[in-house]
Scaffold this motif. Structure first.
Motif, short mmCIF file in Angstrom:
data_model
loop_
_atom_site.label_atom_id
_atom_site.label_comp_id
_atom_site.label_asym_id
_atom_site.label_seq_id
_atom_site.Cartn_x
_atom_site.Cartn_y
_atom_site.Cartn_z
N ALA A 113 0.84 -1.20 0.00
CA ALA A 113 0.00 0.00 0.00
C ALA A 113 0.88 1.25 0.00
CB ALA A 113 -0.92 -0.01 1.22
N LEU A 114 1.98 1.19 0.76
CA LEU A 114 2.91 2.32 0.80
C LEU A 114 3.51 2.58 -0.57
CD1 LEU A 114 4.67 4.35 2.42
CD2 LEU A 114 6.26 2.48 2.85
N PHE A 115 3.88 1.51 -1.27
CA PHE A 115 4.45 1.65 -2.61
C PHE A 115 3.42 2.30 -3.54
CE2 PHE A 115 5.74 0.59 -6.85
CZ PHE A 115 7.12 0.62 -6.81
N ALA A 116 2.17 1.83 -3.44
CA ALA A 116 1.10 2.39 -4.29
C ALA A 116 0.94 3.89 -4.02
CB ALA A 116 -0.20 1.64 -4.03
N CYS A 117 0.93 4.27 -2.73
CA CYS A 117 0.77 5.69 -2.37
C CYS A 117 1.93 6.51 -2.92
CB CYS A 117 0.73 5.87 -0.85
SG CYS A 117 -0.78 5.28 -0.10
N ALA A 118 3.16 6.03 -2.66
CA ALA A 118 4.35 6.79 -3.09
C ALA A 118 4.38 6.90 -4.61
CB ALA A 118 5.60 6.10 -2.58
N MET A 119 3.97 5.83 -5.30
CA MET A 119 3.98 5.85 -6.76
C MET A 119 2.97 6.88 -7.29
SD MET A 119 3.67 2.65 -9.29
CE MET A 119 3.32 2.94 -11.01
N MET A 120 1.78 6.89 -6.69
CA MET A 120 0.77 7.85 -7.14
C MET A 120 1.23 9.28 -6.87
SD MET A 120 -2.98 6.25 -6.53
CE MET A 120 -2.76 5.23 -5.11
N LEU A 121 1.85 9.50 -5.70
CA LEU A 121 2.33 10.85 -5.37
C LEU A 121 3.38 11.31 -6.39
CD1 LEU A 121 2.68 10.58 -1.48
CD2 LEU A 121 1.03 11.97 -2.73
N ASN A 122 4.31 10.41 -6.73
CA ASN A 122 5.34 10.76 -7.72
C ASN A 122 4.74 11.00 -9.10
OD1 ASN A 122 7.62 10.86 -6.16
ND2 ASN A 122 8.29 8.79 -6.63
N MET A 123 3.75 10.17 -9.45
CA MET A 123 3.12 10.31 -10.76
C MET A 123 2.40 11.66 -10.88
SD MET A 123 1.64 6.52 -11.68
CE MET A 123 0.95 7.00 -13.27
N ARG A 124 1.77 12.08 -9.77
CA ARG A 124 1.03 13.34 -9.78
C ARG A 124 1.95 14.54 -10.07
NH1 ARG A 124 -3.95 13.62 -7.41
NH2 ARG A 124 -3.52 15.51 -6.22
N VAL A 125 3.15 14.52 -9.45
CA VAL A 125 4.10 15.61 -9.70
C VAL A 125 4.54 15.58 -11.16
CG1 VAL A 125 6.24 16.69 -8.94
CG2 VAL A 125 4.97 15.30 -7.35
N GLU A 126 4.86 14.38 -11.64
CA GLU A 126 5.35 14.23 -13.01
C GLU A 126 4.27 14.68 -14.02
OE1 GLU A 126 8.44 13.45 -13.63
OE2 GLU A 126 8.17 13.42 -15.82
N ILE A 127 3.02 14.30 -13.74
CA ILE A 127 1.91 14.69 -14.64
C ILE A 127 1.82 16.22 -14.69
CG2 ILE A 127 -0.62 14.74 -14.85
CD1 ILE A 127 -0.64 11.82 -13.86
N LEU A 128 1.85 16.86 -13.53
CA LEU A 128 1.74 18.33 -13.49
C LEU A 128 2.88 18.98 -14.27
CD1 LEU A 128 0.66 19.21 -9.84
CD2 LEU A 128 -0.73 19.15 -11.90
N GLN A 129 4.10 18.46 -14.08
CA GLN A 129 5.25 19.06 -14.76
C GLN A 129 5.15 18.90 -16.27
OE1 GLN A 129 8.47 17.14 -12.68
NE2 GLN A 129 8.65 18.81 -11.19
N ARG A 130 4.70 17.72 -16.71
CA ARG A 130 4.60 17.49 -18.16
C ARG A 130 3.44 18.26 -18.79
NH1 ARG A 130 6.43 11.40 -19.66
NH2 ARG A 130 8.14 11.28 -18.20
N GLU A 131 2.40 18.50 -17.99
CA GLU A 131 1.20 19.13 -18.54
C GLU A 131 1.11 20.62 -18.15
OE1 GLU A 131 -1.94 17.16 -19.88
OE2 GLU A 131 -0.15 16.18 -20.62
N ALA A 132 2.24 21.19 -17.73
CA ALA A 132 2.22 22.56 -17.19
C ALA A 132 1.60 23.58 -18.15
CB ALA A 132 3.63 22.97 -16.81
N ARG A 133 1.72 23.33 -19.46
CA ARG A 133 1.22 24.31 -20.42
C ARG A 133 -0.26 24.11 -20.76
NH1 ARG A 133 5.60 26.72 -23.30
NH2 ARG A 133 7.55 25.88 -22.51
N THR A 134 -0.86 23.07 -20.23
CA THR A 134 -2.26 22.80 -20.60
C THR A 134 -3.22 23.60 -19.71
OG1 THR A 134 -2.38 20.95 -19.09
CG2 THR A 134 -1.74 20.43 -21.34
N GLY A 135 -4.42 23.75 -20.23
CA GLY A 135 -5.43 24.55 -19.54
C GLY A 135 -5.80 24.00 -18.17
#
Lengths: 252, 65
Positions: A214-236
């Motif tokens: 469960a900890l791995f799942a949480c940490a993975m989702m948290l990391n994915m969320r940052v990465e998604i925001l960084q990659r999509e920074a220019r989107t609406g």
């Protein structure tokens, strides 16, 4: 079914759903970890041969199990990213690497600390331990390779290939205690046949393995969320999210 | 609890230093694995907010002149 896969490829959907999952999974995980740590540390009887040092099993084994499972996830995400060019699979692969490295580090370090009172040595160049060290280098290799490329697509391809090639190490880790003469003990928990560990020790161990997943799942989702925001920074949607956060922050 | 006293739990018949240090290091790594991405996300949103507000200000200045 296909619509679910389609949704998985959508960054805003993934960001939103991971936020809703984390809202309940993260507190549950933290409570489960606290319960498991206290259980293993204070409420189980010592091992008849190893004494109290065996209590390290409740962090060492779950960390090692999840470090290996994390590599499967990273390699599968790498394969999906390489074959179907799915951007979110690349995000998942990148998110796995630092967490996998952290769990492998914990497994190695707690193993070394356990080794001292048990074997009389912090470190031995044993097949199981050496192959786990290779796993740590593979994880760190993926992290470093991502940073080494300016071109994201080239970085993604190189990391996917590295994770897939590194898969050869996984059966070596599993089988190392059987293939070579090793100080490391063979598996105590077996899915087929009897386990060689008492149930009073087995239940807290299973509890901790589940908590670490469960900890791995949480940490993975948290990391994915940052990465998604960084990659999509220019989107609406990310701009709206940032400005929405600003107005909320101003009100509070 | 298995141990009779807090000092017995800390000492663990000579193994306390190994067991407690292993647990404390694990707790520190677990905390880092969860806290670092949360802080990175907050920092990124704050930075993006700054950039977007600056852009809005520049735009309104340009339309005002």
């Amino acid at each position: 079914m296909w619509s679910f896969f389609h949704k998985l490829g959508s960054p805003p959907w993934l960001y939103k759903i991971s936020g809703s999952i984390l809202r309940w999974l993260l507190p549950i995980t933290l409570v489960a970890l606290a319960v498991g740590l206290t259980w293993g540390l204070l409420f189980t009887a010592p091992d008849f041969r190893q004494g109290n040092s065996y209590r390290i099993i409740y962090i060492h084994v779950p960390a090692a199990v999840v470090a290996l499972a994390g590599y499967y996830i990273m390699a599968i995400a790498g394969a999906v990213s390489l074959i179907w060019k799915m951007k979110m699979a690349d995000v998942a692969m990148k998110a796995c690497a630092p967490i996998g490295a952290a769990f492998t580090f914990v497994a190695l370090l707690t193993g070394a600390i356990w080794g001292k009172p048990t074997w009389g040595a912090w470190w031995v160049w044993d097949a199981r331990i050496t192959s786990m060290l290779v796993l740590l280098f593979l994880y760190l290799g993926v992290v470093a390779l991502y940073e080494a490329f300016d071109n994201k697509e080239a970085a993604s391809k190189a990391c996917a290939v590295l994770s897939l090639v590194g898969m050869v190490n996984i059966p070596i880790i599993y089988k190392s205690v059987d293939w070579w003469y090793s100080l490391h003990q063979p598996a105590s928990i077996k899915l087929t046949g009897g386990s060689t560990i008492d149930s009073s020790m087995l239940y807290p161990l299973f509890w901790m393995i589940a908590s670490f997943y469960a900890l791995f799942a949480c940490a993975m989702m948290l990391n994915m969320r940052v990465e998604i925001l960084q990659r999509e920074a220019r989107t609406g949607w990310v701009k709206r999210l940032a400005l929405g956060g600003a107005s909320r922050g101003a009100k509070s | 609890m298995y141990f009779d006293s807090v000092s017995a739990a800390l000492h663990m018949a000579g193994h306390g230093v190994y067991v407690w240090s292993a647990y404390l290091i694990t707790v520190a790594v677990v905390a880092a694995v969860l806290v670092l991405p949360l802080r990175r996300e907050k920092a990124f949103i704050r930075q993006l907010q700054g950039t977007l507000k600056r852009q809005q200000r520049d735009k309104s200045d340009a339309s005002g002149t």
